[in-house]
Design an enzyme around this catalytic site. Structure first.
Site, mmCIF file in Angstrom:
data_model
loop_
_atom_site.group_PDB
_atom_site.id
_atom_site.type_symbol
_atom_site.label_atom_id
_atom_site.label_comp_id
_atom_site.label_asym_id
_atom_site.label_seq_id
_atom_site.Cartn_x
_atom_site.Cartn_y
_atom_site.Cartn_z
ATOM 1 N N CYS A 117 0.804 -1.226 0.000
ATOM 2 C CA CYS A 117 0.000 0.000 0.000
ATOM 3 C C CYS A 117 0.833 1.270 0.000
ATOM 4 C CB CYS A 117 -0.964 -0.010 1.187
ATOM 5 S SG CYS A 117 -0.198 -0.410 2.758
ATOM 6 N N HIS A 126 -2.704 6.670 3.560
ATOM 7 C CA HIS A 126 -1.291 6.783 3.919
ATOM 8 C C HIS A 126 -0.763 8.114 3.369
ATOM 9 C CE1 HIS A 126 -1.504 2.829 5.416
ATOM 10 N NE2 HIS A 126 -0.731 2.180 4.583
#
Lengths: 343, 343, 343, 343
Positions: free
Chosen positions: A139, A233
């Site tokens: 990710c 993120h």
């Protein structure tokens, strides 16, 4: 967690239908709605609630007419299961890290390295049975390489330094204990610094014939941290570029970036990178779901705070870790493989 | 907020006594216990609760026999008041940013640039009345330069890249609205990136005679973010070093670092830098208060996750933003000035 | 904050069009997109971004053909402006607390006390110019009275004890400082305990003719707290009932509750109360947006943990504080007034 | 978690010395410093870091000259181990819930029901070997009964309604997943409502001879919730009293409350209840550690927001869940038993 996002993202997918849910022995044998503690915002899709969770059995998959598998297995299970399933002819689109660094397995992001799909020709299973494994990136890596790609293309990359502010959902469920992260930052995510380095260099590397990939020749110094955010993120990046550039040109490189290979893929965002010029963006809470059309919500990477320091470019990026960085990435890969006739 | 930490840190100080509390017109005129919403952990020191908050009047200060002033004024007030007060003979130890970059004002950290105190000889007030201004660095800069100092001494610094995870208390009170930061990261702190760059180069620069400082000749690329932590600024740092080094030598540089100028200062920590070798440290919650003896709690900088990448050293640091990075820093400066006979 | 929710909820409203945005002198005079720090999830509706924010001037409103006003004014402004505007003929649907307890002003919740709308006949302005004020309840009161109504109808209410877990957004913006609420609970919300008591008794009271309302003859002991949640007020309730009841009957009272007055109102939820039988629901994060159809998202109150203790019924409820408890409530009131020909 | 608080609280205890650390088979066999992830603020006491963790073996305990055991076992282990150990003559002070409701086991809080210690005379082991089990209450119950005791004594209790805001640490470690509680409230804690009801009535009940306890004849309706706080359970309480009272008398009942049985116990707070008159106290972050002298930090219950509503008294209370509600409570019980010659 990622499995739930697969379920959610495949609801009403125009090309794919969720036919079978399978799990390892421990979890198989009940009804999805009973086995799963639904964590994704919104409710569990009604159509899935009463579906049985079947064991990982190729015969069962075949009985259901299934050939395409999405894998959200934990690393050890992925290692044990993905190759054998590919050898039985299944097309596997995996979010697991287990096989990513294998020389014959692409870490595919259509916007970035569509050509790497040719690596699957080197998988023995491809020739034997038509089956193969295509992985998507970690990710954290995903957002990073999407943002780096237009810089690499226009200016060349000399090295990359990245610090991360990673969301809780990236650790799965139950994941991070609240006593550890409440009013705190955890300055360490196991193996994450290394994954970001290795995967970035593979994805941005070059490939000839059936591979393997020649990794990009630059360093990625990654310092990964966990923060008390639910999704998204955030990363601060300093990239030393090879060619002269000005700040405005770098900003255009981001905002002009398009994916030709993706033109008609349902899950592809119109703009892979959305450039924010406000001083205080991107923010996880506000920008996590960036991406249009609706089916591509969460698939765009937001970039902001772009600034030139000599031959280095500093910017921040944000990407949705369970969509762009996991389930959405696998689905986009399957869509892309389909347009090439690989399904 | 910083004023409260001054009050707390000066309670029972062996050398200094809190004689007068003063504030600008708006706030003066009442009792400290009524005017202040106490935010520091623990209770307001009883001795201070009923002290009057006086107006900023040099005559009043003199009447109380006060010559040493600690300033936690907001920047605009500091600009208006500090020079005139210095010209009246007051010794001002200021946490305000207003005068930090003035050529004749040192940003003093005894462990790092004790010699910069000589800059005050260039302040006109010093000659006229004995008064002067000594500032401490911004909270983010403070931890950074303490960690960089032993690297600069042993290996030389070529450039520095830093990303920050800054605590809420750094924004004062009421500071960051909870609706902005709850389950979020704010990727921007006004003027902070620039302060870290400019102050770091000034503090690590060289000075001859009465100055001014020749700033250190390297870049600092700072990317500052706010996270939902109460106290303790975490920073990830990548420093490109000039000389060859190995990882172990860099670690020793951190853990061996001592401050000779500080040997007998009550607020100086025995170890300016505490090296953590666990993979998941330093953490704001666990390491914020590092520092011994008791009076120096929160005065040590914790360093961890040290790793060599070619000619670059990556590490994380944590320092207490309102102690090491504010009130404690000013008090340590005053202690140091006293040992030199400057009070 | 509530103003933004009005803007969002009125986007594409089938009956109403947002014609004019107005603010007090201090804020008027610019473009909405510049003046407002958008805090609602999702982006500011594009159509509104470039709309001017006009001064509070009845002539301007009339020039734009506006007669219906939604008010999210602060209490003091509401006190100064709402009556005079009503006297000029404007129909005012107000979220402000200023006029709620006035004898001739209804606190209207169509599901609960539709008949109280008759109070406006007692407003002098109604006769003179057709203008009037209709308020909605405080956000905490709203969820409570919706849940109490079916209990009152079937079993009678003897007294009510409620403790609250209120979201940050209820305090507006900037609202609660993060340093106060981070890893904490604030056990006090100014005037809130009293509002819940007074408003509940008024809303559940009886009215004859043009009023005033005869308040319900029971006590409400409210203990209000702020918790670190973004949206959704959770409340634990213990209601002593007048008639014998069994637990199952109480549960049915909740889940069978319907609003006949609301049948065709666009913002009315199909089910005012959604009964949850899982042990750990309702939760702010998961249940805040309950309500169908789409336009009524956030308009249902979720009730769970229903348990009988002798003659007392204990349950938890959750309602969306800025939708059901503010903007959505006012809009629903305007829709209801329209069906009666009051617009 | 509670084990760590025992370790911390027994450091430098004037009467007791931590001689042996023991755990069930799964955990025994290593060094404490390696086996434990230290979660309590501050560092692990140095003296304990290298202590071996021994198996649960009475012979080993006896070899070390140990007769007093503090138990922080999980409920099932406590059930299996505590009685047999008592029968071997060990004096067990247990924080486990397993034996609390046994007729011959006291739930002891010296400030509240010192006389209940006589129940141990009914334990067969007491006569056979001198061994016995004394438990302390659940963390939520503890604060509640301490606050109720002076009300019961002066005014009589008719019934009690309590809602809780419980800290994360109450769930142990890893405890509550951060994805569940981040920006949320969890409206359910397994078996907690019932424990508060049953334990409160037992503790506030009467005992004659060797017991059993005649439970107090009133209801406790408890609604327990988890909030994102680290330490300190906040509770809102409405108590219906039997006698007439005025608000001021109730406040005095709280602040005048003293424990005569505790006069010389090292861990007893000078004031069991600290009355706060500010409108916004007690708060978990600010008041959790209330209690003097130093050894009794966290042992006082803070009470505030006291208000009379007819025959009911509403107040809030806060108590430290792992000190007053767990380790500190057991240690205080052992101290009390010692003064009676029971050790």
């Amino acid at each position: 967690m990622v499995g739930q996002w697969f379920v959610r993202s495949l609801e009403d997918h125009p090309w794919f239908e969720l036919e079978v849910l399978a799990a390892s022995e421990r979890s198989a044998g009940g009804i999805y709605g009973d086995l799963v503690r639904w964590n994704v915002d919104g409710s569990m899709p009604a159509a899935i609630r009463n579906k049985p969770v079947l064991p990982m059995d190729p015969a069962i998959f075949s009985d259901h007419g299934v050939r395409l598998l999405f894998s959200a297995l934990p690393a050890d299970r992925a290692l044990a299961w993905e190759r054998p399933l590919a050898e039985k002819g299944f097309r596997i689109f995996s979010n697991a890290s287990a096989n990513r660094m294998e020389p014959d397995v692409p870490i595919l992001i259509p916007e970035v390295n569509a050509g790497h799909i040719c690596l699957i020709e080197a998988q023995r299973s491809k020739k034997d049975s038509g089956g193969y494994i295509i992985t998507n990136a970690n990710c954290t890596t995903t957002g990073l390489v999407i943002a780096l790609k237009p810089l690499q293309d226009r200016f060349g990359l000399h090295n990359v330094i990245v610090s991360t502010y990673q969301a809780l959902s990236g650790a799965g469920y139950p994941g991070v204990p609240s006593m550890d992260i409440s009013a705190n930052v955890i300055p360490y995510i196991e193996k994450e610094d290394e994954k970001v380095d290795n995967e970035t260099r593979k994805i941005l590397g070059t490939v000839a014939g059936k591979g393997p990939v020649q990794p990009a020749p630059f360093d990625v110094v990654a310092s990964c941290c966990r923060v008390a955010v639910r999704y998204g993120h955030l990363e601060t990046v300093v990239a030393q570029l090879e060619k002269d550039f000005d700040e405005r040109a770098a900003m255009s490189a981001f905002s002009d970036f398009r994916c030709h290979a993706c033109a008609k893929l349902p899950t592809a965002p119109r703009q892979p990178i959305i450039l924010r010029e406000e001083p205080d963006r991107p923010q996880p809470r506000l920008d996590c779901d960036a991406g249009a059309p609706d089916r591509a919500r969460g698939m765009s990477v937001s970039v902001g705070r772009v600034k030139k320091f000599g031959d280095r470019l500093r910017f921040y990026l944000l990407s949705h870790n369970t969509v762009r960085g996991a389930a959405g990435a696998s689905i986009l890969n399957a869509e892309y493989a389909r347009t090439l006739g690989y399904l």
